[in-house]
Design a protein around this motif. Structure first.
Motif, PDB file in Angstrom:
ATOM      1  N   LEU A 232       1.034  -1.094   0.107  1.00  0.00           N
ATOM      2  CA  LEU A 232       0.103  -0.132  -0.206  1.00  0.00           C
ATOM      3  C   LEU A 232       0.882   1.164   0.037  1.00  0.00           C
ATOM      4  N   ALA A 233       1.975   1.191   0.728  1.00  0.00           N
ATOM      5  CA  ALA A 233       3.082   2.352   0.478  1.00  0.00           C
ATOM      6  C   ALA A 233       3.408   2.658  -1.037  1.00  0.00           C
ATOM      7  N   GLY A 234       3.580   1.697  -1.794  1.00  0.00           N
ATOM      8  CA  GLY A 234       3.757   1.924  -3.186  1.00  0.00           C
ATOM      9  C   GLY A 234       2.273   2.416  -3.860  1.00  0.00           C
ATOM     10  N   VAL A 235       1.217   1.770  -3.537  1.00  0.00           N
ATOM     11  CA  VAL A 235       0.228   2.430  -3.943  1.00  0.00           C
ATOM     12  C   VAL A 235      -0.072   3.854  -3.727  1.00  0.00           C
ATOM     13  N   LEU A 289      -7.072  -3.463   4.561  1.00  0.00           N
ATOM     14  CA  LEU A 289      -7.837  -2.928   3.878  1.00  0.00           C
ATOM     15  C   LEU A 289      -8.638  -1.883   4.766  1.00  0.00           C
ATOM     16  N   ALA A 290      -8.624  -2.014   5.952  1.00  0.00           N
ATOM     17  CA  ALA A 290      -9.035  -0.785   6.660  1.00  0.00           C
ATOM     18  C   ALA A 290      -8.175   0.225   6.519  1.00  0.00           C
ATOM     19  N   VAL A 291      -6.887   0.202   6.582  1.00  0.00           N
ATOM     20  CA  VAL A 291      -5.919   1.255   6.423  1.00  0.00           C
ATOM     21  C   VAL A 291      -6.121   1.783   5.065  1.00  0.00           C
ATOM     22  N   LEU A 292      -6.455   1.072   3.883  1.00  0.00           N
ATOM     23  CA  LEU A 292      -6.919   1.450   2.710  1.00  0.00           C
ATOM     24  C   LEU A 292      -8.045   2.251   2.656  1.00  0.00           C
ATOM     25  N   GLY A 293      -9.145   1.832   3.319  1.00  0.00           N
ATOM     26  CA  GLY A 293     -10.148   2.540   3.342  1.00  0.00           C
ATOM     27  C   GLY A 293     -10.150   3.852   4.091  1.00  0.00           C
ATOM     28  N   VAL A 294      -9.361   4.038   5.172  1.00  0.00           N
ATOM     29  CA  VAL A 294      -9.035   5.443   5.791  1.00  0.00           C
ATOM     30  C   VAL A 294      -8.232   6.302   4.842  1.00  0.00           C
ATOM     31  N   MET A 295      -7.313   5.837   4.055  1.00  0.00           N
ATOM     32  CA  MET A 295      -6.736   6.582   3.136  1.00  0.00           C
ATOM     33  C   MET A 295      -7.535   6.906   2.038  1.00  0.00           C
ATOM     34  N   ALA A 331     -13.405   1.630  -3.197  1.00  0.00           N
ATOM     35  CA  ALA A 331     -14.025   0.297  -3.498  1.00  0.00           C
ATOM     36  C   ALA A 331     -13.376  -0.829  -3.342  1.00  0.00           C
ATOM     37  N   LEU A 332     -11.895  -0.794  -3.481  1.00  0.00           N
ATOM     38  CA  LEU A 332     -11.191  -1.964  -3.137  1.00  0.00           C
ATOM     39  C   LEU A 332     -11.230  -2.241  -1.554  1.00  0.00           C
ATOM     40  N   ALA A 333     -11.083  -1.218  -0.861  1.00  0.00           N
ATOM     41  CA  ALA A 333     -11.313  -1.269   0.767  1.00  0.00           C
ATOM     42  C   ALA A 333     -12.720  -1.933   1.170  1.00  0.00           C
ATOM     43  N   VAL A 334     -13.562  -1.625   0.384  1.00  0.00           N
ATOM     44  CA  VAL A 334     -14.883  -2.246   0.868  1.00  0.00           C
ATOM     45  C   VAL A 334     -15.221  -3.703   0.187  1.00  0.00           C
ATOM     46  N   GLY A 335     -14.182  -4.211  -0.538  1.00  0.00           N
ATOM     47  CA  GLY A 335     -14.346  -5.547  -1.046  1.00  0.00           C
ATOM     48  C   GLY A 335     -14.718  -5.517  -2.509  1.00  0.00           C
ATOM     49  N   ALA A 336     -15.133  -4.542  -3.387  1.00  0.00           N
ATOM     50  CA  ALA A 336     -15.556  -4.604  -4.389  1.00  0.00           C
ATOM     51  C   ALA A 336     -14.471  -4.225  -5.641  1.00  0.00           C
ATOM     52  N   VAL A 428     -15.636   0.503   7.967  1.00  0.00           N
ATOM     53  CA  VAL A 428     -14.977   1.328   6.850  1.00  0.00           C
ATOM     54  C   VAL A 428     -15.931   1.498   5.716  1.00  0.00           C
ATOM     55  N   GLY A 429     -17.114   0.721   5.404  1.00  0.00           N
ATOM     56  CA  GLY A 429     -18.110   1.087   4.433  1.00  0.00           C
ATOM     57  C   GLY A 429     -18.532   2.184   4.790  1.00  0.00           C
ATOM     58  N   TRP A 430     -18.964   2.663   6.058  1.00  0.00           N
ATOM     59  CA  TRP A 430     -19.715   3.916   6.382  1.00  0.00           C
ATOM     60  C   TRP A 430     -18.789   5.008   5.959  1.00  0.00           C
ATOM     61  N   LEU A 431     -17.270   4.857   6.464  1.00  0.00           N
ATOM     62  CA  LEU A 431     -16.284   5.874   6.110  1.00  0.00           C
ATOM     63  C   LEU A 431     -16.455   6.254   4.553  1.00  0.00           C
TER      64      LEU A 431
END
Length: 640
Positions: A232-235, A289-295, A331-336, A428-431
């Motif tokens: 995720l750092a690279g992303v 995924l939670a970190v990705l969602g916050v980001m 979308a990736l963070a919530v599994g889509a 994460v979905g709510w955020l």
């Protein structure tokens, strides 16, 4: 993989790679024949992109199930690096988008980078390497797309970084271009260190860097979470996500066609694609995924608010890209992942359209500042209506492409929040959902502001006579208008949803959710509110509809001063440390080495001086001895 499919897959990155290498290897043309070198560079660049697009379209028809071909390249005690290709529906769709945008940019560049009264007089000299670098950029992204091995993917990933540096710094007339290129290179390299370590962790754990082997390996929870966080750092670096987003707005110093390629089809899309490609690993690492969602949520809000107060039309679009990539990572963070990839494809169409249309405006008026535009609708009707389509798709106006893909992301986030669907936690979905809804309203606001300030109202450039661009600039814009308007309708086609499946997904429901979501009214109402506020602000103050922001305006214009924070927290301490290291090196290492050299020189000089001083005495002694010997011999001869 059948032989024809294998050849087509190899041609996909191979054609622009060959075009790029040939372009770079061409000898410099003499000053009197640079036009011929330019024509050859044009032929190479356009041919490479066109062949790649034809190969992608052929693969789009042929590939309906994952196929792979690989051979062992290096085997180090059981740790294998392979050389191979991995194709599935996702790879072919993304490759088609990349090749199509690359071809449009190559054709557009012919007319945009031309020699004229207001253009670079040395453009013919610099065009061949420019076209070659565009080709290499395209080849690098396509290598990422079709790679079957993480090391191959990393090679394409890093070549993109080098090409972005070269292309952003292309126009040496701009004093900010070299600094922007260095900034892009260094900021993305920070993330790439983590990306490299994440790949190493996955490859060593699986005993192979082959993507299929990595996906099939059973990693420990800690190892997998650590590897995904490093990736995720690279992303964050490549896709300009918080906190490594600061390079992308400054990258607008590069030519506008380069901006279109970076924002629409290559660099920033690579991070999203890499996560989607490795999504089964992220599914087993919910913390990542939670970190990705916050980001993603922070990036969405940061991008839309920063776009509201920009005067430079390209910087508005740049901050828009930051935000839209946030929708994809959300979308990736919530599994889509299918929703993320669908938005990636529609974004490639409408963002390439917007940048090339903005380039047409810049080409006509000679400035990037919207405060010096206005009243261009009648003078540039084709560009106006194409921009309307692009901004409508960006804002999510139905039935344009962005409406379907953006609402697909929101629907997936809502499902994750309400039903607990997906691998991430409900919060994460709510955020992601709430940030996405705010983003809808603000996106409509700044998109409407851009349209009004650029094309409507009184002209603020009375001495200019703007007009629609020539054919080489106009046709790429017109052709990109078609997918920007209609690509969203592909969500209704079952074959399209099937090709958007990533490994681990059983169906393409992440895309189909948009047709079933009951709350499409809410995003549409927010869109109307945002556009209405922009219209009211423009009617009250046509010169600057953002004036009502008051004290928030400079905060938004400076993107919450996060660039300044980065400079204070990172750049200055690193600079101070570098100065300390330099001083220690000069006084310590260099001082010891150079001091010993100076001492040797001084000692040698002293010895030389002694030898020079002793030489006359030695000569006198020899002469005296010779005289004494001569006298002795003479005396002996007399006595005898």
């Amino acid at each position: 993989m059948s032989t024809p499919t294998l050849w087509l897959a190899a041609v996909l990155p191979g054609a622009p790679l060959v075009a790029g290498l040939l372009g770079l290897l061409l000898p410099p043309a003499p000053s009197h024949d640079r036009a011929s070198a330019r024509r050859l560079a044009v032929a190479l660049g356009v041919t490479g992109a066109a062949v790649s697009l034809l190969a992608a379209l052929a693969l789009l028809v042929r590939v309906d199930a994952p196929v792979e071909a690989s051979t062992t390249w290096v085997d180090l005690g059981g740790l294998r690096v392979t050389l191979g290709l991995r194709l599935d529906g996702v790879a072919v769709l993304v490759a088609t988008a990349v090749a199509a945008v690359a071809l449009a940019v190559q054709v557009y560049s012919i007319g945009y980078l031309r020699r004229g009264p207001h253009d670079d007089v040395d453009v013919d000299h610099r065009y061949p390497p420019y076209a070659a670098q565009l080709s290499l950029f395209t080849a690098a992204m396509l290598t990422v797309v079709v790679s079957g091995d993480l090391i191959m993917l990393l090679v394409g990933w890093e070549v993109m970084g080098v090409c972005s540096y070269l292309l952003i710094a292309h126009d040496r007339r701009l004093p900010e271009a070299p600094g922007a290129a260095v900034k892009a290179f260094l900021v993305t390299r920070v993330g790439d260190v983590g990306f490299l370590l994440g790949i190493a962790l996955l490859g060593v754990g699986a005993g192979s860097f082959r993507i299929a082997d990595v996906l099939a390996h059973d990693y420990g929870t800690g190892t997998l979470t650590a590897a995904c966080l490093l990736l995720l750092a690279g992303v964050a670096g490549k896709s300009a996500q918080f906190p490594l987003h600061t390079w992308l707005p400054d990258a607008m110093a590069g030519p506008t066609p380069v901006s279109a390629l970076i924002h629409a089809a290559t660099m920033v899309a690579a991070g999203v694609y890499a996560v989607a490609r490795l999504f089964p690993l992220f599914e087993r690492a919910p913390a990542a995924l939670a970190v990705l969602g916050v980001m993603a949520a922070i990036t969405m809000l940061l991008g839309v608010f920063a776009a509201t107060a920009q005067d430079d039309i390209k910087r508005v679009l740049a901050w828009s890209t930051v935000s839209q990539i946030g929708y994809m990572t959300g979308a990736l963070a919530v599994g889509a992942p299918a929703a993320a990839l669908f938005h990636l494809l529609t974004h490639a169409a409408f963002k390439a359209l917007l940048f090339l249309a903005a380039g047409a405006v810049i080409h006509a008026v000679g400035t990037t500042l919207m405060s010096r535009m206005g009243g261009l609708r009648t003078a540039m009707p084709v560009t106006f209506w194409c921009t309307v389509v692009g901004l409508g798709a960006l804002a999510g106006v139905p039935p344009l492409s962005g409406f379907w893909s953006k609402d697909g992301v929101l629907a997936a986030a809502e499902a994750a929040a309400l039903d607990g669907a997906g691998p991430s936690a409900a919060w994460v979905g709510w955020l992601v959902w709430l940030a996405g809804l705010v983003g809808v309203a603000v996106t409509a606001w700044y998109a409407t502001r851009l349209l009004l300030r650029t094309f409507l109202g009184a002209t603020r450039t009375p001495l200019l006579r703007p007009h629609d661009p020539p054919a080489l600039l106009r046709w790429p814009v017109l052709l990109l208008t078609v997918p920007a308007a209609l690509l969203g309708l592909a969500a209704f086609a079952p074959w399209f949803a099937d090709r958007l499946r990533v490994p681990g997904e059983d169906t393409g429901e992440a895309v189909a959710l948009v047709h079933l979501a009951p709350n499409l009214v809410l995003p549409f109402l927010l869109l109307l509110v945002g556009a209405g506020v922009a219209w009211a602000g423009w009617r009250r103050d046509p010169a600057d509809p953002a004036r009502f922001l008051g004290p928030l305006r400079p905060v938004f214009a400076r993107a919450f001063r996060l660039d300044d924070v980065q400079h204070t927290v990172v750049v200055r301490p690193v600079g101070a440390l570098a100065r300390v290291v330099r001083t220690g090196d000069e006084l310590g290492v260099d001082g010891l080495v150079e001091g010993s050299g100076r001492t040797a020189v001084e000692v040698g000089g002293g010895l030389a001086a002694l030898h020079r001083a002793a030489l006359p005495r030695a000569a006198a002694g020899v002469l005296a001895g010779a005289l004494l010997i001569g006298l002795a011999v003479a005396l002996i001869g007399v006595t005898s």
